[in-house]
Each structure stands twice: as structure tokens, then as C-alpha cells.
Design a protein around this motif. Structure first.
Motif, PDB file in Angstrom:
ATOM      1  N   TYR A  13       2.858  -0.426 -15.160  1.00  0.00           N
ATOM      2  CA  TYR A  13       2.416  -1.261 -14.041  1.00  0.00           C
ATOM      3  C   TYR A  13       3.068  -2.610 -14.242  1.00  0.00           C
ATOM      4  O   TYR A  13       3.138  -3.104 -15.378  1.00  0.00           O
ATOM      5  CB  TYR A  13       0.891  -1.396 -14.035  1.00  0.00           C
ATOM      6  N   ALA A  14       3.564  -3.212 -13.167  1.00  0.00           N
ATOM      7  CA  ALA A  14       4.265  -4.478 -13.314  1.00  0.00           C
ATOM      8  C   ALA A  14       4.080  -5.349 -12.078  1.00  0.00           C
ATOM      9  O   ALA A  14       3.770  -4.860 -10.993  1.00  0.00           O
ATOM     10  CB  ALA A  14       5.754  -4.229 -13.537  1.00  0.00           C
ATOM     11  N   ILE A  43       4.809   0.475  -4.413  1.00  0.00           N
ATOM     12  CA  ILE A  43       5.164  -0.947  -4.419  1.00  0.00           C
ATOM     13  C   ILE A  43       4.400  -1.636  -3.301  1.00  0.00           C
ATOM     14  O   ILE A  43       4.545  -1.270  -2.134  1.00  0.00           O
ATOM     15  CB  ILE A  43       6.683  -1.123  -4.213  1.00  0.00           C
ATOM     16  N   THR A  44       3.597  -2.638  -3.662  1.00  0.00           N
ATOM     17  CA  THR A  44       2.791  -3.375  -2.689  1.00  0.00           C
ATOM     18  C   THR A  44       3.273  -4.818  -2.606  1.00  0.00           C
ATOM     19  O   THR A  44       3.463  -5.472  -3.637  1.00  0.00           O
ATOM     20  CB  THR A  44       1.302  -3.369  -3.094  1.00  0.00           C
ATOM     21  N   ASP A  71       2.107  -4.665   2.996  1.00  0.00           N
ATOM     22  CA  ASP A  71       2.836  -3.411   3.222  1.00  0.00           C
ATOM     23  C   ASP A  71       3.009  -2.694   1.891  1.00  0.00           C
ATOM     24  O   ASP A  71       3.079  -3.320   0.824  1.00  0.00           O
ATOM     25  CB  ASP A  71       4.214  -3.672   3.831  1.00  0.00           C
ATOM     26  N   VAL A  72       3.089  -1.371   1.963  1.00  0.00           N
ATOM     27  CA  VAL A  72       3.221  -0.548   0.760  1.00  0.00           C
ATOM     28  C   VAL A  72       4.391   0.415   0.931  1.00  0.00           C
ATOM     29  O   VAL A  72       4.491   1.099   1.951  1.00  0.00           O
ATOM     30  CB  VAL A  72       1.926   0.256   0.499  1.00  0.00           C
ATOM     31  N   LEU A  98       5.513  -8.634  -5.938  1.00  0.00           N
ATOM     32  CA  LEU A  98       5.316  -7.214  -5.690  1.00  0.00           C
ATOM     33  C   LEU A  98       4.473  -6.672  -6.834  1.00  0.00           C
ATOM     34  O   LEU A  98       4.691  -7.035  -7.985  1.00  0.00           O
ATOM     35  CB  LEU A  98       6.646  -6.465  -5.648  1.00  0.00           C
ATOM     36  N   LYS A  99       3.531  -5.802  -6.529  1.00  0.00           N
ATOM     37  CA  LYS A  99       2.759  -5.075  -7.533  1.00  0.00           C
ATOM     38  C   LYS A  99       3.291  -3.656  -7.536  1.00  0.00           C
ATOM     39  O   LYS A  99       3.404  -3.029  -6.475  1.00  0.00           O
ATOM     40  CB  LYS A  99       1.262  -5.084  -7.214  1.00  0.00           C
ATOM     41  N   ILE A 100       3.633  -3.140  -8.711  1.00  0.00           N
ATOM     42  CA  ILE A 100       4.323  -1.866  -8.806  1.00  0.00           C
ATOM     43  C   ILE A 100       3.652  -0.960  -9.835  1.00  0.00           C
ATOM     44  O   ILE A 100       3.408  -1.375 -10.968  1.00  0.00           O
ATOM     45  CB  ILE A 100       5.799  -2.060  -9.216  1.00  0.00           C
TER      46      ILE A 100
END
Length: 104
Positions: A13-14, A43-44, A71-72, A98-100
Motif C-alpha cells: 500500500y502506498a 488507485i484512488t 475517482d478510482v 494517490l492512494k494505491i
């Protein structure tokens, strides 16, 4: 998690900060940087617009697919290893994050 291709394991998670220069996912993932095989991702977009390209070419603030906050991008239903290694993002106006989540 299970997809139509079988079980998936969370690898990493990054958080990726997107600024005025194109940036790829490997900048935010110790797993990708260490050579882990990442085939899928979610990816958010957090709080600002970004553009992206999946062909290895850096996007610009006016060229590339546009994503809005919340958006995702879902890369879950196949093997996306090539795309995930080539994709790059850039901000449109303000830096954003971005949350990934990465999966095998």
C-alpha cells in the motif's frame, strides 16, 4: 480478495504525491522498487485533478486521461503488470496524492 482469475494477495500500500513532473508508481512502492511482481492495483485520487498515460509517455497538465478527486482506477480483472510499470501521472493545477493498493 478473489477476482475471476483467482485469489489476489495484497503486496503493498502506498501514497504517491503527484506534482508538476510526470511520476510513475515505482516512485511510491517499495515492493515495485524491490522487484515484486505487481499485476493488479487500485488507485484512488485524493484531492486534486490528475492526468495519466499508460503508454510510458509522460502526461502533461493538458494531455492524458483526466481523473477528478475521488475517482478510482481499478486494474483488477487481468494481468496489468506492463501497464502498471508504464503508467505515469501529473497534476493539473495543484499537487495531489494517490492512494494505491498493489496485488499479485
Amino acid at each position: 480478495m478473489t477476482s475471476r482469475y483467482g485469489a489476489m494477495n495484497l503486496i503493498d500500500y502506498a501514497t504517491l504525491t503527484v506534482s508538476s513532473t510526470g511520476v510513475g508508481l515505482s516512485s511510491a512502492s517499495p515492493a515495485i522498487g524491490a522487484g515484486a511482481i505487481v499485476r493488479r492495483a487500485v488507485i484512488t485520487v485524493e484531492d486534486g485533478q490528475v492526468r495519466y498515460r499508460e503508454d510510458g509517455t509522460a502526461p502533461t497538465s493538458t494531455e492524458g486521461h483526466l481523473l477528478d478527486p475521488r475517482d478510482v482506477l481499478n486494474y483488477l480483472d487481468a494481468n496489468y503488470e506492463t501497464i502498471l510499470n508504464a503508467i505515469q501521472f501529473i497534476r493539473v493545477t495543484n499537487d495531489t496524492k494517490l492512494k494505491i493498493s498493489y496485488y499479485d
